[in-house]
Design a protein around this motif. Structure first.
Motif: not given
Length: 120
Positions: A1-7, A22-32
């Protein structure tokens, strides 16, 4: 699951600048693909900008071309939006989005948004 947090949202005068992150967590967004959308009060959410994983292609809404710049740091799993020459019509909640499928019309992962208010 991917979590995205804006600031980075806030209030700025017309003509000023803001930088959203925007910080993404949960997985590395390779090719996203990643992108920014916004929703003004009483209006539908609209596309602002997007960028590919390789950063070789970015797309902008006509309303922000030449004023906004999207970028990403794949090592840090972050997305940014540099907003210059802000106008009152840029006032909106800005959302970060990510999706692994470049052909999909919709986007799978969304942040909760950050409010940008441009005062005239």
């Amino acid at each position: 699951q991917v979590q995205l947090v804006e600031s980075g949202g806030g209030t700025v005068q017309a003509g000023g600048s803001l930088r959203l992150s925007c910080a993404a967590s949960g997985r590395t967004l390779i090719w996203y693909r990643m992108g920014w959308f916004r929703q003004a009060l009483g209006k539908e959410r609209e596309f602002v900008a997007s960028i590919t994983w390789t950063r070789d292609s970015s797309t902008y809404a006509d309303s922000v071309k030449g004023r906004f710049t999207i970028s990403r740091d794949n090592a840090k799993n972050t997305l940014s939006l540099q907003m210059n020459s802000l106008k009152s019509e840029d006032t909106a909640v800005y959302y970060c989005a990510a999706d692994p499928d470049y052909a999909r019309i919709t986007w799978t992962y969304w942040g909760k948004g950050t409010l940008v208010t441009v005062s005239s």
